[in-house]
Structures are given as C-alpha cells and as structure tokens.
Design a protein around this motif. Structure first.
Motif, PDB file in Angstrom:
ATOM      1  N   GLN A  95      22.837  53.603  42.387  1.00  0.00           N
ATOM      2  CA  GLN A  95      21.547  54.043  42.921  1.00  0.00           C
ATOM      3  C   GLN A  95      20.455  53.981  41.853  1.00  0.00           C
ATOM      4  OE1 GLN A  95      22.232  57.920  44.580  1.00  0.00           O
ATOM      5  NE2 GLN A  95      23.397  57.117  46.354  1.00  0.00           N
ATOM      6  N   LEU A  96      20.804  54.406  40.598  1.00  0.00           N
ATOM      7  CA  LEU A  96      19.835  54.366  39.503  1.00  0.00           C
ATOM      8  C   LEU A  96      19.416  52.942  39.191  1.00  0.00           C
ATOM      9  CD1 LEU A  96      18.282  55.852  37.291  1.00  0.00           C
ATOM     10  CD2 LEU A  96      20.311  55.695  35.846  1.00  0.00           C
ATOM     11  N   LEU A  97      20.406  52.041  39.157  1.00  0.00           N
ATOM     12  CA  LEU A  97      20.066  50.648  38.915  1.00  0.00           C
ATOM     13  C   LEU A  97      19.154  50.106  40.010  1.00  0.00           C
ATOM     14  CD1 LEU A  97      23.531  49.257  37.726  1.00  0.00           C
ATOM     15  CD2 LEU A  97      21.487  49.655  36.319  1.00  0.00           C
ATOM     16  N   GLY A  98      19.407  50.507  41.242  1.00  0.00           N
ATOM     17  CA  GLY A  98      18.557  50.062  42.341  1.00  0.00           C
ATOM     18  C   GLY A  98      17.138  50.594  42.204  1.00  0.00           C
ATOM     19  N   ALA A  99      17.033  51.883  41.781  1.00  0.00           N
ATOM     20  CA  ALA A  99      15.690  52.479  41.622  1.00  0.00           C
ATOM     21  C   ALA A  99      14.930  51.785  40.498  1.00  0.00           C
ATOM     22  CB  ALA A  99      15.823  53.967  41.332  1.00  0.00           C
ATOM     23  N   GLU A 100      15.608  51.515  39.362  1.00  0.00           N
ATOM     24  CA  GLU A 100      14.966  50.824  38.255  1.00  0.00           C
ATOM     25  C   GLU A 100      14.497  49.444  38.675  1.00  0.00           C
ATOM     26  OE1 GLU A 100      17.812  50.802  35.158  1.00  0.00           O
ATOM     27  OE2 GLU A 100      17.456  52.895  34.553  1.00  0.00           O
ATOM     28  N   GLN A 101      15.337  48.764  39.440  1.00  0.00           N
ATOM     29  CA  GLN A 101      14.951  47.434  39.899  1.00  0.00           C
ATOM     30  C   GLN A 101      13.741  47.499  40.811  1.00  0.00           C
ATOM     31  OE1 GLN A 101      18.140  45.375  41.768  1.00  0.00           O
ATOM     32  NE2 GLN A 101      17.039  43.421  41.948  1.00  0.00           N
ATOM     33  N   ARG A 102      13.747  48.504  41.721  1.00  0.00           N
ATOM     34  CA  ARG A 102      12.585  48.646  42.617  1.00  0.00           C
ATOM     35  C   ARG A 102      11.325  48.995  41.830  1.00  0.00           C
ATOM     36  NH1 ARG A 102      16.550  51.173  45.753  1.00  0.00           N
ATOM     37  NH2 ARG A 102      15.838  53.243  45.062  1.00  0.00           N
ATOM     38  N   LEU A 103      11.469  49.831  40.749  1.00  0.00           N
ATOM     39  CA  LEU A 103      10.310  50.198  39.921  1.00  0.00           C
ATOM     40  C   LEU A 103       9.739  48.971  39.227  1.00  0.00           C
ATOM     41  CD1 LEU A 103       8.465  52.358  38.714  1.00  0.00           C
ATOM     42  CD2 LEU A 103      10.193  52.722  36.927  1.00  0.00           C
ATOM     43  N   GLU A 104      10.617  48.139  38.668  1.00  0.00           N
ATOM     44  CA  GLU A 104      10.151  46.920  38.023  1.00  0.00           C
ATOM     45  C   GLU A 104       9.423  46.023  39.017  1.00  0.00           C
ATOM     46  OE1 GLU A 104      13.535  45.148  36.295  1.00  0.00           O
ATOM     47  OE2 GLU A 104      13.735  46.624  34.660  1.00  0.00           O
ATOM     48  N   GLU A 105       9.980  45.925  40.205  1.00  0.00           N
ATOM     49  CA  GLU A 105       9.320  45.091  41.218  1.00  0.00           C
ATOM     50  C   GLU A 105       7.956  45.657  41.584  1.00  0.00           C
ATOM     51  OE1 GLU A 105      12.073  44.971  44.398  1.00  0.00           O
ATOM     52  OE2 GLU A 105      13.460  43.549  43.424  1.00  0.00           O
ATOM     53  N   SER A 106       7.885  46.998  41.679  1.00  0.00           N
ATOM     54  CA  SER A 106       6.582  47.633  42.002  1.00  0.00           C
ATOM     55  C   SER A 106       5.571  47.388  40.899  1.00  0.00           C
ATOM     56  CB  SER A 106       6.798  49.122  42.219  1.00  0.00           C
ATOM     57  OG  SER A 106       5.573  49.771  42.470  1.00  0.00           O
ATOM     58  N   GLN A 107       6.006  47.490  39.638  1.00  0.00           N
ATOM     59  CA  GLN A 107       5.097  47.238  38.524  1.00  0.00           C
ATOM     60  C   GLN A 107       4.606  45.810  38.521  1.00  0.00           C
ATOM     61  OE1 GLN A 107       7.319  48.407  35.083  1.00  0.00           O
ATOM     62  NE2 GLN A 107       6.929  50.623  35.379  1.00  0.00           N
ATOM     63  N   GLU A 108       5.514  44.873  38.811  1.00  0.00           N
ATOM     64  CA  GLU A 108       5.095  43.480  38.882  1.00  0.00           C
ATOM     65  C   GLU A 108       4.068  43.272  39.994  1.00  0.00           C
ATOM     66  OE1 GLU A 108       8.587  41.155  39.312  1.00  0.00           O
ATOM     67  OE2 GLU A 108       9.299  41.467  37.244  1.00  0.00           O
ATOM     68  N   GLU A 109       4.293  43.948  41.128  1.00  0.00           N
ATOM     69  CA  GLU A 109       3.334  43.817  42.238  1.00  0.00           C
ATOM     70  C   GLU A 109       1.960  44.387  41.849  1.00  0.00           C
ATOM     71  OE1 GLU A 109       5.150  45.720  45.524  1.00  0.00           O
ATOM     72  OE2 GLU A 109       6.617  44.097  45.890  1.00  0.00           O
ATOM     73  N   GLN A 110       1.979  45.530  41.155  1.00  0.00           N
ATOM     74  CA  GLN A 110       0.695  46.116  40.729  1.00  0.00           C
ATOM     75  C   GLN A 110      -0.034  45.193  39.754  1.00  0.00           C
ATOM     76  OE1 GLN A 110       1.434  50.015  39.174  1.00  0.00           O
ATOM     77  NE2 GLN A 110       2.016  50.876  41.197  1.00  0.00           N
ATOM     78  N   GLU A 111       0.695  44.616  38.783  1.00  0.00           N
ATOM     79  CA  GLU A 111       0.071  43.704  37.819  1.00  0.00           C
ATOM     80  C   GLU A 111      -0.522  42.496  38.523  1.00  0.00           C
ATOM     81  OE1 GLU A 111      -1.242  42.582  34.178  1.00  0.00           O
ATOM     82  OE2 GLU A 111      -0.258  44.458  34.756  1.00  0.00           O
ATOM     83  N   ASN A 112       0.226  41.968  39.503  1.00  0.00           N
ATOM     84  CA  ASN A 112      -0.300  40.834  40.269  1.00  0.00           C
ATOM     85  C   ASN A 112      -1.547  41.225  41.040  1.00  0.00           C
ATOM     86  OD1 ASN A 112       1.768  39.155  39.364  1.00  0.00           O
ATOM     87  ND2 ASN A 112       3.134  39.719  41.071  1.00  0.00           N
ATOM     88  N   PHE A 113      -1.533  42.464  41.602  1.00  0.00           N
ATOM     89  CA  PHE A 113      -2.705  42.945  42.348  1.00  0.00           C
ATOM     90  C   PHE A 113      -3.915  43.066  41.430  1.00  0.00           C
ATOM     91  CE2 PHE A 113      -5.204  46.453  44.213  1.00  0.00           C
ATOM     92  CZ  PHE A 113      -5.519  45.847  45.422  1.00  0.00           C
ATOM     93  N   ARG A 114      -3.708  43.568  40.191  1.00  0.00           N
ATOM     94  CA  ARG A 114      -4.823  43.688  39.243  1.00  0.00           C
ATOM     95  C   ARG A 114      -5.395  42.301  38.917  1.00  0.00           C
ATOM     96  NH1 ARG A 114      -1.214  47.339  36.610  1.00  0.00           N
ATOM     97  NH2 ARG A 114      -1.846  49.533  36.870  1.00  0.00           N
TER      98      ARG A 114
END
Length: 362
Positions: A312-331
C-alpha cells in the motif's frame, strides 16, 4: 461317479460354458448350463484312467473318460469339442479367452498320452480294448479327428457366472462318420451292469468312509480327553510328592517368591509414578507445541499484514510521484499560456497605438 469324484482332488480345473450336440438334429449345440461351470480333469486310480468331469450343482453335465483314440478339436478361437462314443455324444466347451482354450487342449493331449501309456501297460485296459470294438471299428470314428460342428456364438461367453444367452442356430449337417454311434445290446448290458456294480461299490465305500471318519473323530476326542485327564493326574501326583518330600524347600521358595513379589510391586509402583510424571511432561510439551504453533501462525499473519502495508505504501508513493509530475506539467502549461497571452497583449497594444495614431492623423 459323482460321489467318488467329490472325494478326489482335480489335477487341473478351468471354467467354461458347457454344450452337448443335439441328439435329435445332430447339428445344433444345446447349452447344458445357464452359466460358466468348473470343468476339471480327474485321475481315477481304481481304473487307471483320466476323466473330464463338470458338475452344475449336484448334476453331472460332463462325465467323459479320456481314451487314446479321442481328439480335442479347436473349432474357433474360444471353442473346442471332442466326441465320446461311450457317452454317445459330442461335448463342446466355450472359454472366455483363447489362452484358456489352448491350456485345456494341452492338458487333453497330455492326459490322452498318459492314458495311452497306461492302457498299454494295464491288463484291464487290454480287456477293455477287447470288449469295446466301437473304439476301433469304423462306427467309432468319433474318437478320431472330428468333422467340426460350427460352435455357438461366443460373444456373450465371458467365463463368469453370468447367464449364457445363446440361441443355437441351424448349422451345416456334419458328416455321418462324425456322429454315428453303434453299440451292440450285449456291450450296452455289459456297461450297464458294470456301472451298476460300480455305483453299488461306490455307495458302500462312501458309507464306510463316512462311518470311519465319524469313528476316528470320536476316538480322537476321547483320546484327547484321556490325555488331558492323565496330564492333570500326573501334575497332581507331582504336586503331592513335592509337598511331602520338599516342604522346607517349598517354604524357602515361597519366602523368596514373596520377597521377589514385594520388590516387583515396589518397582511397579516406581514405574507407575515415573509414567505419571512422563505423562505430565508430555502434556506440558503438547501445550508448548500448541502455543508455538499459535505464535507461529500469528507471526505469519503479522508478516502478511506487513507485506500488505508495504505494498500500500509503495502504491501511495507511486501515486504521489505521478501527482507531482502532473502538477509540474500543469505549471509548464500555465507558463506557456501566460507567455502566449503576454504576446497577444503586446500585439493588441501595438494595434491600439497604431489605430490611435491613425485616428489622430485623420
């Protein structure tokens, strides 16, 4: 002859469906039993001959004396036949396998050869040969190689006790030599008289044997009772003699035995206490084993739960990284949009200034 052979041991036995030639048509097979029966070879030591015997319950359906002139003929893979001029019939046997048929035929040849040798040495066999012209005459050609009669269908014959559902069909008429039986009245009377005498002698011998067997059994029981009583009296006499002549020794032995018994009782008591202690230790060990098993089970469950949490932790970390990448792309997209918007605003400003100058000039 049935009583005689029930008291004898067969020298070879097999199971087959038994048939006889129809005495009326001389061409159809008639089943003599509803199921497979035991067919056995016997050695008649009283007459030094070999016989083929088959009983269906208490009824003798085959009683054939093997003579040197007889021939067993295989008419199919599972069916064989032979002619018996004395019984004035042709016997047929249906076997469950070809191996059983071959084995029976081999035994037939073996005992036929033994009968030929015995007949050559026995004076009784010579007298029988002299008084049985049907064995050598042309009318007795049934004992020579047979003109085969078509065997019944053997598809339903399996060598078991299942009913034999066989409906004989019309068969080709066999040769006259194969089924011609001629006996003079004098020979028939001779054999009938001999048969009656043998039956009488057989009945007398059977009764005598049964009576002797019963007497022997009774004598054995009486002898056993006498031996048991003699043994008991002998032991009693020995005990009395020992009591009279060895009283001091007996007392000493009794004292020693009592001491030995006390020691054994003490040892037994110690062993019982030790057994109780061992039982308690075994029970404690069983409890410890159960606790160990329970703890091991809990540890396995905890490890499994930890693995689930790690996943579950690995899944959350992966989702966090994906969210950060999405935010950077949005910026990045916003920056690009702002740059484009600034360019458009600059162009509109220049357009406004140009229009204003045109208006002033006009």
């Amino acid at each position: 002859f049935t009583d005689f052979f029930t008291l004898s041991q067969p020298i070879y036995s097999t199971r087959a469906h038994a048939f006889q030639i129809d005495p009326n048509t001389k061409k159809n097979w008639v089943p003599t039993s509803k199921h497979a029966v035991t067919v056995s070879y016997f050695y008649d030591s009283t007459r030094n001959v070999y016989r083929i015997i088959s009983l269906d319950g208490t009824k003798a359906i085959i009683n054939s004396t093997i003579s040197p002139n007889m021939t067993f003929t295989k008419t199919s893979q599972k069916f064989g036949q032979w002619a018996d001029s004395r019984a004035n019939t042709v016997y047929g046997l249906g076997f469950s396998t070809e191996h059983h048929l071959t084995k029976f035929a081999e035994k037939f040849s073996e005992y036929k050869e033994a009968a030929r040798q015995a007949k050559g040495k026995s004076q009784d066999g010579k007298m029988e040969l002299a008084t049985s012209p049907s064995q050598e005459s042309p009318a007795g050609e049934l004992s020579s190689p047979l003109t085969p009669v078509t065997p019944p269908a053997m598809d339903n014959i399996n060598g078991t006790d299942d009913p034999c559902d066989i409906t004989p069909e019309p068969r080709p008429e066999p040769s006259q030599n194969a089924l011609a039986f001629t006996h003079s009245p004098s020979i028939n009377k001779h054999w009938e008289a001999e048969l009656s005498a043998l039956k009488g002698n057989n009945a007398k011998l059977t009764a005598t044997l049964l009576e002797s067997t019963a007497n022997v059994k009774q004598w054995k029981q009486q002898l056993a009772a006498y031996q048991e009583e003699a043994e008991r009296l002998h032991k009693r006499v020995t005990e009395l003699e020992c009591q009279n002549t060895q009283t001091p020794v007996i007392k000493s032995q009794k004292t020693e035995l009592n001491q030995t018994i006390e020691e054994l009782e003490s040892t037994l008591k110690d062993k019982e206490e030790e057994m109780e202690r061992l039982k308690e230790e075994v029970e404690n060990a069983n409890e410890l084993l159960e606790q160990r098993h329970s703890l091991t089970q809990k540890l396995l469950e905890t490890e499994l739960h930890g693995r689930v949490l790690e996943e579950q932790l690995l899944g959350a970390e992966q989702r966090l990284e994906e969210s950060q990448e999405e935010q950077e792309n949005f910026r990045k997209s916003l920056r690009t949009l702002l740059e484009m918007l600034d360019g458009k605003i600059f162009e509109l400003t220049e357009l406004r200034d140009s229009l204003a100058k045109l208006i002033e000039g006009s």
